[in-house]
Design a protein around this motif. Structure first.
Motif, mmCIF file in Angstrom:
data_model
loop_
_atom_site.group_PDB
_atom_site.id
_atom_site.type_symbol
_atom_site.label_atom_id
_atom_site.label_comp_id
_atom_site.label_asym_id
_atom_site.label_seq_id
_atom_site.Cartn_x
_atom_site.Cartn_y
_atom_site.Cartn_z
ATOM 1 N N UNK A 166 0.828 -1.205 0.000
ATOM 2 C CA UNK A 166 0.000 0.000 0.000
ATOM 3 C C UNK A 166 0.865 1.260 0.000
ATOM 4 N N UNK A 167 2.028 1.209 0.626
ATOM 5 C CA UNK A 167 2.937 2.365 0.592
ATOM 6 C C UNK A 167 3.398 2.635 -0.845
ATOM 7 N N UNK A 168 3.688 1.535 -1.592
ATOM 8 C CA UNK A 168 4.112 1.686 -2.982
ATOM 9 C C UNK A 168 2.989 2.282 -3.836
ATOM 10 N N UNK A 169 1.778 1.776 -3.637
ATOM 11 C CA UNK A 169 0.640 2.265 -4.422
ATOM 12 C C UNK A 169 0.394 3.749 -4.141
ATOM 13 N N UNK A 170 0.391 4.124 -2.852
ATOM 14 C CA UNK A 170 0.096 5.512 -2.489
ATOM 15 C C UNK A 170 1.202 6.461 -2.944
ATOM 16 N N UNK A 171 2.446 6.004 -2.905
ATOM 17 C CA UNK A 171 3.555 6.830 -3.363
ATOM 18 C C UNK A 171 3.425 7.116 -4.862
ATOM 19 N N UNK A 172 3.107 6.071 -5.651
ATOM 20 C CA UNK A 172 2.933 6.244 -7.094
ATOM 21 C C UNK A 172 1.657 7.008 -7.427
ATOM 22 N N UNK A 173 0.628 6.855 -6.591
ATOM 23 C CA UNK A 173 -0.615 7.598 -6.793
ATOM 24 C C UNK A 173 -0.370 9.099 -6.656
ATOM 25 N N UNK A 174 0.400 9.467 -5.655
ATOM 26 C CA UNK A 174 0.732 10.884 -5.438
ATOM 27 C C UNK A 174 1.515 11.430 -6.631
ATOM 28 N N UNK A 175 2.446 10.627 -7.156
ATOM 29 C CA UNK A 175 3.252 11.044 -8.309
ATOM 30 C C UNK A 175 2.382 11.252 -9.544
ATOM 31 N N UNK A 176 1.456 10.307 -9.798
ATOM 32 C CA UNK A 176 0.608 10.377 -10.991
ATOM 33 C C UNK A 176 -0.320 11.579 -10.935
ATOM 34 N N UNK A 177 -0.898 11.836 -9.758
ATOM 35 C CA UNK A 177 -1.872 12.929 -9.651
ATOM 36 C C UNK A 177 -1.209 14.300 -9.558
ATOM 37 N N UNK A 178 -0.120 14.395 -8.796
ATOM 38 C CA UNK A 178 0.502 15.697 -8.572
ATOM 39 C C UNK A 178 1.541 16.071 -9.626
ATOM 40 N N UNK A 179 2.360 15.087 -10.037
ATOM 41 C CA UNK A 179 3.435 15.366 -10.977
ATOM 42 C C UNK A 179 2.990 15.234 -12.439
ATOM 43 N N UNK A 180 2.145 14.237 -12.712
ATOM 44 C CA UNK A 180 1.706 13.998 -14.086
ATOM 45 C C UNK A 180 0.404 14.733 -14.439
ATOM 46 N N UNK A 181 -0.263 15.271 -13.407
ATOM 47 C CA UNK A 181 -1.506 16.051 -13.606
ATOM 48 C C UNK A 181 -2.582 15.271 -14.358
ATOM 49 N N UNK A 182 -2.676 13.966 -14.051
ATOM 50 C CA UNK A 182 -3.739 13.162 -14.658
ATOM 51 C C UNK A 182 -5.065 13.508 -13.981
ATOM 52 N N UNK A 183 -6.127 13.698 -14.780
ATOM 53 C CA UNK A 183 -7.422 14.106 -14.244
ATOM 54 C C UNK A 183 -8.282 12.921 -13.838
ATOM 55 N N UNK A 184 -8.122 11.823 -14.554
ATOM 56 C CA UNK A 184 -8.945 10.645 -14.294
ATOM 57 C C UNK A 184 -8.074 9.403 -14.423
#
Length: 517
Positions: free
Chosen positions: A442-460
């Motif tokens: 879960x730490x790995x998933x949440x770390x990558x989730x933060x990267x995708x949403x904040x750094x990659x600016x994915x909307x959906x």
């Protein structure tokens, strides 16, 4: 029996040819990229070393290891071949055929190679066996050029006929036809498929071979030592030349160039079968579409399962191949134990005959069948095994079962054995046997989730995980997914995929494309 040929061509792996009989895979041939040493190719060899103890010579044909030429493979008319080579090389022989060449006497069958060959001598040689394992090619200087109906043999006047043609009337008819059209100082071997063929078909095939010999004679004078003089056809055409019959219903090819070449070749040798050649255009890989890939994976492992519950264990060593027949979960009472053993052995014999062709296993093969006590059953098994191997084009000899229940087979080996890796590397551990601790998933998933949403600016985004992990993320009213919604202000779609391993996860964007992390 319905036959199909499936040809899969790839620029990286070369061409793979699958022969199917009644939808079952029986032969698999692979033509490697840049394979310069195919059986039938003729090279201008240079003698590098004479080995009197082996009564053989090592010959340079451009391979990394010198090729092997034994005295018994020189051919009875090797002196005539040496004479022709010298005359052509010094420019004093202009005849494209052998009409004006006076043939030399046949060499002594029990002679010494040092009496015939000498170091640095130039000699045309033909590839008899491709390089196998650590060995170089095996050579023969008894040259022959194979066609569909006949084989042309220079420096001979003998017309021989395949033993599989039984009718004396037909044998005499074929012999008269060929004797009337063959050129002087050339012998001819009439192949089995010539049975029932007319004069025009045989003459056309023979003329094509004579044209090839003329090409050989022309190139011999200008070819450098250790270079190819005359090449065999590509693997697809060679197979079609040897096995094409009216039993073929389809030939599917996924490469435009090979398709055009094959169609042109079949139009030349058998115009009525041209319509069976089809170009495969679907998106799915051709072997997967026709079910060949699954059959390859099932047939090439160490253990091969049979329909009745029995199975084979196939082991390979440097010296020989060993096949063990096991009855598996098949049950038998004491009263019918002998009959049950015979039934299992016959089922195994049929599959073993297929495996020998499929894997192109050559050399010595030892089969440990289930013990049978009645001589009549052992004879029935031996006869059945010979019947099953009747369609095998490789020369083979099958000995009767020994008193220990072992059957020994020798089978001609002219190219490396076909090996297919059926085990796949574990996607979870990469073959190491260890995976990342599940407690930090879960730490790995949440770390990558933060990267995708904040750094990659994915909307959906969609998170793809194993069903167990999906249930954990959605569990409870204040679930992990709800916490993510409060943290990022975006609703994360969770997708369960049963084929994923426990620690596997991937993110998809709004277009269902994977986001590279």
């Amino acid at each position: 029996m319905v036959k199909e040929l499936i040809v899969d061509s790839s620029p990286d792996t070369g061409t793979t040819i699958a022969l199917l009989q009644d939808k079952q895979l029986v032969e698999l041939n692979k033509e490697q990229v840049n394979n310069n040493y195919a059986v039938g190719d003729i090279y201008l060899g240079r003698i590098k070393k004479i080995m009197p103890g082996l009564n053989a010579a090592f010959v340079d044909v451009g391979y990394s290891k010198d090729a092997f030429l034994h005295y018994l493979d020189l051919g009875p008319q090797v002196q005539s071949l040496i004479k022709l080579t010298k005359l052509v090389k010094n420019g004093s022989y202009k005849d494209k055929l052998l009409n004006s060449l006076k043939l030399e006497k046949d060499i002594n069958k029990a002679g010494k190679i040092s009496e015939i060959l000498s170091r640095n001598m130039l000699l045309p040689v033909q590839i008899a066996k491709e390089p196998i394992s650590t060995k170089g090619p095996r050579l023969s200087s008894d040259l022959s050029i194979a066609g569909r109906f006949v084989v042309l043999v220079p420096f001979s006047d003998v017309v021989s006929i395949s033993k599989k043609i039984k009718s004396n009337t037909e044998r005499n008819r074929l012999k008269k036809i060929v004797e009337g059209i063959k050129p002087q100082n050339f012998g001819v071997i009439i192949r089995t498929v010539s049975e029932g063929k007319g004069v025009a078909e045989l003459e056309k095939d023979l003329r094509d071979l004579i044209t090839k010999w003329e090409s050989f004679s022309k190139r011999l004078g200008s070819t450098e030592p250790s270079k190819k003089i005359l090449g065999e056809m590509d693997r697809t055409s060679t197979i079609l030349r040897d096995i094409l019959t009216d039993e073929f219903s389809h030939i599917y090819i996924n490469d435009q160039i090979i398709y055009d070449e094959t169609r042109s070749y079949i139009q030349d040798i058998s115009p009525d079968l041209e319509k069976i050649v089809k170009l495969y255009k679907h998106k799915d890989p051709i072997f997967e579409h026709f079910g060949v890939e699954k059959q390859i994976k099932a047939a090439f492992g160490k253990i091969v399962n049979l329909q009745g519950g029995a199975y084979l264990v196939i082991e390979h060593t440097e010296a020989l191949h060993v096949v063990d027949v096991n009855s598996g979960n098949r049950t038998a009472n004491k009263e019918n134990q002998e009959d049950n053993a015979l039934q299992v052995n016959k089922e195994a014999a049929k599959e073993i005959a297929r495996q020998l062709r499929l894997r192109d296993m050559g050399g010595i093969v030892v089969i440990d069948f289930i013990d049978m006590h009645k001589p009549v059953n052992r004879k029935e098994l031996h006869d059945y095994l010979k019947e099953c191997m009747g369609n095998d084009r490789a020369k083979h000899t099958i000995l009767p079962p020994s008193k220990f229940g072992l059957v020994q087979i020798t089978r001609q080996r002219v190219r490396p054995e076909m090996t297919i890796v059926t085990n796949e590397k574990c996607p979870a551990c990469g073959g190491t046997g260890e995976i990342r601790a599940s407690i930090v998933l879960m730490d790995d998933i949440e770390s990558n989730l933060s990267y995708v949403l904040n750094e990659q600016n994915e909307k959906q985004i969609t998170l793809c995980v194993h069903p167990y992990v999906s249930a954990f993320i959605k569990k409870g009213f204040i679930s992990r997914r709800m916490k993510w919604f409060f943290q990022y202000g975006k609703w994360i779609t969770i997708k369960s995929i049963a084929s994923y391993y426990m620690n596997e996860f991937h993110f998809l964007n709004a277009k269902e494309e994977e986001i590279k992390l």
